[in-house]
Design a protein around this motif. Structure first.
Motif, short mmCIF file in Angstrom:
data_model
loop_
_atom_site.label_atom_id
_atom_site.label_comp_id
_atom_site.label_asym_id
_atom_site.label_seq_id
_atom_site.Cartn_x
_atom_site.Cartn_y
_atom_site.Cartn_z
N ARG A 14 0.81 -1.20 0.00
CA ARG A 14 0.09 -0.29 0.00
C ARG A 14 0.95 1.32 -0.13
N ILE A 15 1.96 1.10 0.86
CA ILE A 15 3.10 2.24 0.81
C ILE A 15 4.12 1.95 0.15
N ALA A 16 4.63 3.01 -0.48
CA ALA A 16 5.97 2.83 -1.03
C ALA A 16 7.14 2.43 0.24
N ARG A 17 8.19 1.40 -0.09
CA ARG A 17 9.30 1.15 0.76
C ARG A 17 9.92 2.12 1.36
N THR A 18 10.19 3.17 0.38
CA THR A 18 11.12 4.57 0.46
C THR A 18 10.18 5.10 1.71
N GLU A 19 8.92 5.31 1.50
CA GLU A 19 8.07 6.04 2.57
C GLU A 19 8.08 5.44 3.97
N ILE A 20 8.14 4.13 3.97
CA ILE A 20 8.10 3.45 5.32
C ILE A 20 9.59 3.72 5.63
N ALA A 21 10.55 3.86 5.19
CA ALA A 21 11.94 3.87 5.49
C ALA A 21 11.82 5.22 6.17
N ALA A 22 11.50 6.43 5.35
CA ALA A 22 11.45 7.57 5.81
C ALA A 22 10.87 7.88 7.03
N ARG A 23 9.58 7.38 7.18
CA ARG A 23 8.84 7.31 8.45
C ARG A 23 9.63 6.92 9.78
N CYS A 24 10.33 5.87 9.40
CA CYS A 24 10.76 5.08 10.34
C CYS A 24 12.33 5.45 10.82
N GLY A 25 12.83 6.53 9.91
CA GLY A 25 14.16 7.05 10.30
C GLY A 25 15.33 6.33 9.73
N VAL A 26 15.17 5.17 8.68
CA VAL A 26 16.23 4.23 8.55
C VAL A 26 16.23 4.20 6.97
N THR A 27 17.42 3.54 6.48
CA THR A 27 17.36 3.53 5.07
C THR A 27 16.40 2.33 4.57
N VAL A 28 16.20 2.47 3.17
CA VAL A 28 15.50 1.70 2.60
C VAL A 28 15.84 0.23 2.62
N SER A 29 17.25 -0.17 2.75
CA SER A 29 17.58 -1.28 2.78
C SER A 29 17.22 -2.19 4.05
N VAL A 30 17.10 -1.37 5.00
CA VAL A 30 16.46 -1.93 6.28
C VAL A 30 15.12 -2.64 6.17
N ILE A 31 14.37 -1.70 5.42
CA ILE A 31 12.80 -2.19 5.18
C ILE A 31 13.17 -3.34 4.00
N HIS A 32 13.87 -3.39 3.12
CA HIS A 32 14.00 -4.37 2.18
C HIS A 32 14.48 -5.77 2.87
N ASP A 33 15.54 -5.59 3.69
CA ASP A 33 15.97 -6.78 4.45
C ASP A 33 14.80 -7.33 5.43
#
Length: 78
Positions: A14-33
């Motif tokens: 539903r939400i781009a992984r880049t946005e999830i990462a930004a809202r959590c204050g982490v890199t997108v690779s953390v969300i991808h992993d």
């Protein structure tokens, strides 16, 4: 698969992984992993996922997991 990972995968549809990462204050690779199951997010990231998106921090645990040490194998293999 943990409930936390399943919830994150649904969220990522539903939400781009880049946005999830930004809202959590982490890199997108953390969300991808985390989505790929390569790594469980740190306690801080799990807390942010809970605050931002309602994914409980405890939902990342597997049944039987004791949270002791840094072993990466399943509890029944100890």
């Amino acid at each position: 698969m943990t409930n936390g990972r399943a919830s994150l995968l649904i969220l990522a549809q539903r939400i781009a992984r880049t946005e999830i990462a930004a809202r959590c204050g982490v890199t997108v690779s953390v969300i991808h992993d985390a989505c790929a199951g390569r790594r469980v997010p740190s306690r801080v990231v799990r807390a942010r996922l809970q605050c931002e998106f309602g994914i409980p921090g405890e939902s990342w645990r597997l049944a039987g997991w004791r949270g002791v040490g840094k072993a990466r194998h399943a509890p029944d293999q100890r």
